[in-house]
Design an enzyme around this catalytic site. Structure first.
Site, mmCIF file in Angstrom:
data_model
loop_
_atom_site.group_PDB
_atom_site.id
_atom_site.type_symbol
_atom_site.label_atom_id
_atom_site.label_comp_id
_atom_site.label_asym_id
_atom_site.label_seq_id
_atom_site.Cartn_x
_atom_site.Cartn_y
_atom_site.Cartn_z
ATOM 1 N N SER A 96 0.840 -1.204 0.000
ATOM 2 C CA SER A 96 0.000 0.000 0.000
ATOM 3 C C SER A 96 0.880 1.262 0.000
ATOM 4 O O SER A 96 0.498 2.288 -0.573
ATOM 5 C CB SER A 96 -0.955 0.006 1.191
ATOM 6 O OG SER A 96 -0.263 0.139 2.402
ATOM 7 N N MET A 107 10.712 -6.524 4.656
ATOM 8 C CA MET A 107 10.745 -7.161 5.980
ATOM 9 C C MET A 107 12.031 -7.945 6.237
ATOM 10 O O MET A 107 12.031 -8.928 6.964
ATOM 11 C CB MET A 107 9.532 -8.081 6.130
ATOM 12 C CG MET A 107 8.194 -7.366 5.999
ATOM 13 S SD MET A 107 8.057 -5.935 7.077
ATOM 14 C CE MET A 107 7.734 -6.773 8.621
ATOM 15 N N ILE A 150 16.282 -7.621 7.156
ATOM 16 C CA ILE A 150 17.365 -6.715 7.561
ATOM 17 C C ILE A 150 18.473 -6.784 6.511
ATOM 18 O O ILE A 150 18.920 -7.875 6.146
ATOM 19 C CB ILE A 150 17.912 -7.105 8.952
ATOM 20 C CG1 ILE A 150 16.814 -6.939 9.997
ATOM 21 C CG2 ILE A 150 19.141 -6.269 9.308
ATOM 22 C CD1 ILE A 150 17.141 -7.545 11.347
ATOM 23 N N LEU A 151 18.895 -5.628 6.028
ATOM 24 C CA LEU A 151 19.945 -5.586 5.010
ATOM 25 C C LEU A 151 21.299 -5.347 5.666
ATOM 26 O O LEU A 151 21.437 -4.463 6.522
ATOM 27 C CB LEU A 151 19.647 -4.476 4.008
ATOM 28 C CG LEU A 151 18.425 -4.743 3.115
ATOM 29 C CD1 LEU A 151 18.023 -3.476 2.369
ATOM 30 C CD2 LEU A 151 18.696 -5.887 2.139
ATOM 31 N N HIS A 210 9.274 3.213 9.062
ATOM 32 C CA HIS A 210 9.061 2.466 10.301
ATOM 33 C C HIS A 210 7.774 2.972 10.952
ATOM 34 O O HIS A 210 7.647 4.176 11.210
ATOM 35 C CB HIS A 210 10.262 2.676 11.231
ATOM 36 C CG HIS A 210 10.108 2.008 12.557
ATOM 37 N ND1 HIS A 210 9.796 0.671 12.685
ATOM 38 C CD2 HIS A 210 10.227 2.488 13.822
ATOM 39 C CE1 HIS A 210 9.718 0.359 13.960
ATOM 40 N NE2 HIS A 210 9.967 1.437 14.679
ATOM 41 N N ASP A 224 15.904 -0.107 12.297
ATOM 42 C CA ASP A 224 14.934 0.964 12.534
ATOM 43 C C ASP A 224 15.523 2.132 13.337
ATOM 44 O O ASP A 224 14.828 2.792 14.125
ATOM 45 C CB ASP A 224 13.666 0.410 13.224
ATOM 46 C CG ASP A 224 12.901 -0.538 12.307
ATOM 47 O OD1 ASP A 224 12.955 -0.332 11.082
ATOM 48 O OD2 ASP A 224 12.265 -1.479 12.817
HETATM 49 C C1 GRF Z 1 4.021 -0.799 6.828
HETATM 50 O O1 GRF Z 1 3.264 -0.560 7.985
HETATM 51 C C2 GRF Z 1 5.473 -0.573 7.087
HETATM 52 O O2 GRF Z 1 5.729 0.481 7.953
HETATM 53 C C3 GRF Z 1 5.858 -1.874 7.731
HETATM 54 O O3 GRF Z 1 5.189 -2.834 6.967
HETATM 55 C C4 GRF Z 1 3.978 -2.271 6.469
HETATM 56 C C5 GRF Z 1 3.942 -2.508 4.998
HETATM 57 O O4 GRF Z 1 2.713 -2.139 4.443
HETATM 58 N N1 GRF Z 1 7.286 -2.035 7.793
HETATM 59 P P1 GRF Z 1 2.517 -2.129 2.866
HETATM 60 O O5 GRF Z 1 3.113 -3.421 2.306
HETATM 61 O O6 GRF Z 1 3.195 -0.919 2.308
HETATM 62 O O7 GRF Z 1 1.035 -2.089 2.672
#
Ligand code: GRF
Length: 217
Positions: free
Chosen positions: A16, A98, A100-101, A117, A157
């Site tokens: 999103s 999601m 960690i790099l 974040h 983060d």
């Molecule tokens: C977001 O809340 C972002 O902050 C977190 O994961 C969610 C990802 O949402 N790290 P989307 O895939 O952009 O809808």
């Protein structure tokens, strides 16, 4: 005349936030080219959103070892960096990425990597940040959470804040309403952060190891 700045967006899920960036570009509020959307999971909705917008995509799914073992993780990061570097991005945007790099990836882009974040600076690092903030609010420990976009450093983060905004939590809040309100702020803040990050890139990488200077005798 200089061309448009190019960004690469890394995603893992629903996308999103990627959609908010696509909409801002299409609506003329953000003057960038989304040169690549890269995912670490196959068939995620974020990839479909990118494809629907005609943006080049790629997906590199880590092996089990590349989730667990540091050397294998570094190999994954190097491969990912190679693929992202091919499009020559001015900025890499982690938008719901999601994983960690490691410095293998970060150093490759000279610190020009930003992350979204869903909490205030210094709070609820790692996964489930909104859920943990909600639990803390229910326990009476906090009455607000927030959203930040920051330059990525080795620590998860953390890193210099580009933009952040508070999201108050009141007594009537449910987890669902809080998640929805946080998302709404994220979508706006991410676009603003990309604008600012491209306008004022770091003068020097945040991620390189410190230079050790020896005193001359
Ligand atoms: C977001 O809340 C972002 O902050 C977190 O994961 C969610 C990802 O949402 N790290 P989307 O895939 O952009 O809808």
């Amino acid at each position: 005349m200089a061309g448009r700045k190019r960004i690469a967006v890394l995603v893992s899920g629903s996308g999103s936030n990627l959609q908010a960036v696509i909409d801002a570009v299409c609506g003329g509020q953000l003057d960038v080219e989304i040169a690549l959307v890269a995912a670490d999971r196959a068939r995620v909705p974020a990839l479909r959103r990118a494809e629907a917008a005609g943006i080049p995509t790629m997906c590199l799914v880590p092996t089990a070892a590349q989730w667990r073992l540091p050397e294998a993780r570094a190999r994954y990061d190097a491969m990912l960096a190679d693929r992202v570097a091919e499009v020559g991005p001015d900025l890499v945007v982690l938008a719901g990425w999601m994983r960690i790099l490691s410095p293998v990836f970060l150093d490759r882009f000279g610190g020009r990597v930003i992350n979204l974040h869903p909490a205030l600076p210094g709070r609820f690092a790692g996964r489930r940040a909104v859920e943990r903030a909600y639990e803390a609010a229910r326990a009476g420990e906090i009455d607000r959470t927030g959203v930040m976009v920051h330059w990525v450093v080795r620590e998860v983060d953390a890193g210099p804040t580009i933009v952040s905004e508070e999201v108050p939590i009141d007594d009537t809040e449910t987890l669902e309403t809080l998640i929805e309100r946080v998302h709404r702020v994220e979508h706006r803040l991410l676009v603003e952060a990309i604008r600012r990050a491209l306008a004022e890139p770091p003068k020097q990488p945040f991620c390189r190891p410190p230079v050790v200077r020896f005193r001359q005798r």
